[in-house]
Design a protein around this motif. Structure first.
Motif, short mmCIF file in Angstrom:
data_model
loop_
_atom_site.label_atom_id
_atom_site.label_comp_id
_atom_site.label_asym_id
_atom_site.label_seq_id
_atom_site.Cartn_x
_atom_site.Cartn_y
_atom_site.Cartn_z
N PRO A 31 -13.19 0.07 -1.85
CA PRO A 31 -13.54 -0.77 -0.70
C PRO A 31 -14.77 -0.26 0.04
N ASP A 64 -16.91 -0.45 3.86
CA ASP A 64 -16.55 -0.49 5.28
C ASP A 64 -16.37 -1.93 5.76
N ARG A 79 -9.61 5.25 5.33
CA ARG A 79 -8.23 4.77 5.37
C ARG A 79 -8.20 3.29 5.71
N TRP A 80 -7.12 2.63 5.26
CA TRP A 80 -6.86 1.25 5.65
C TRP A 80 -6.17 1.26 7.01
N ARG A 112 0.84 -1.21 0.00
CA ARG A 112 0.00 0.00 0.00
C ARG A 112 0.87 1.25 0.00
N GLY A 154 -6.63 4.46 -1.55
CA GLY A 154 -7.37 3.43 -0.84
C GLY A 154 -7.99 2.40 -1.75
N TRP A 180 -10.76 -1.75 6.01
CA TRP A 180 -11.11 -0.42 5.52
C TRP A 180 -12.03 0.26 6.51
N ILE A 186 -2.76 -1.66 -3.17
CA ILE A 186 -3.63 -0.63 -2.61
C ILE A 186 -3.05 0.72 -3.02
#
Length: 243
Positions: A89, A91, A112-113, A42, A74, A106, A58
């Protein structure tokens, strides 16, 4: 009736639809990418030139490249059939990230991750009461200002015995930093190292917390102007009987 599924946005076959195999194959390819999803990284900002078929990343802030530059931070980008397919993504989605050896979820509220909490039941009673051991991790990136708070928190009713830290990338601006709480800036360690790889185990006497409480990093000798620090909250959590 919706033409896609509510969670993974899978295309559905419609009554009397022609070319049904196209829709079914697309749904299967999405399942292949998103069920037990795995991403290479990511933090890679440059779009890979020769990605492997099915490999995923990511998208970070500041991504570059013909396809990546138009995607949202994201998003999950998957290389498939010679082009990039992006997934936004929802939730709670989870992804394993290879270069961090971490499981992320997520957080839609904060876009944000975040590292997924892990826990183990140490002991459990016949009525459902239990004692859980928790590890809650976060990585604070792009440190800036005099104080930076974690996005993860010590959960209410947790009993904490340690908060550990590691400097993932060298901190700039400050000469050292403290790890603690609002009003107790060195509770988990003071004058900690800013060089990459520096670490500290902030062991304390087991302490109960009665409200969700973030960890704070406070700069010494000047404000933070950069750097990255990983933190981990080590705690026990009691669970009441359910019977």
């Amino acid at each position: 009736m919706s033409q896609t599924s509510p969670t993974l946005d899978l295309p559905l076959v419609m009554p009397a639809q022609a070319q049904k195999h196209v829709t079914v194959n697309e749904a299967l390819m999405r399942l292949d990418a998103l069920v037990q999803a795995v991403a290479e990284s990511r933090s890679v900002t440059a779009e890979p030139a020769t990605p492997a078929e099915g490999a995923a990343w990511i998208i970070p802030d500041g991504a570059s490249g013909e396809a990546w530059s138009s995607l949202e931070a994201g998003d999950i980008a998957v290389w498939r059939d010679g082009y990039w397919t992006a997934f936004t993504p929802a939730d709670g989605w989870r992804v394993s990230v290879i270069d961090e050896q971490a499981s992320l979820f997520w957080d839609a509220a904060n876009a944000r991750w975040r590292p997924a909490p892990s826990d183990t039941v140490l002991t459990q009673g016949t009525g459902g009461a239990a004692t859980r051991a928790l590890i809650i991790e976060d990585t604070l990136t792009g440190l800036s200002g005099s104080v930076v708070a974690s996005s993860v928190v010590i959960p209410a009713r947790a009993v904490v015995f340690c908060v550990s830290v590691r400097t993932v990338s060298a901190i700039t601006g400050a000469s050292s930093f403290d790890c603690g709480l609002s009003g107790e800036r060195t509770k988990f360690g003071g004058s900690l190292g800013i060089s990459q790889g520096a670490s500290n185990l902030g062991v304390i006497g087991p302490t109960a917390f009665y409200a969700d409480t973030p960890i704070e990093l406070a700069a010494n000798g000047g404000d933070f102007t950069g750097g990255e620090v990983a933190i981990a909250i080590h705690a026990w959590m009691p669970v009441a009987p359910d019977a």
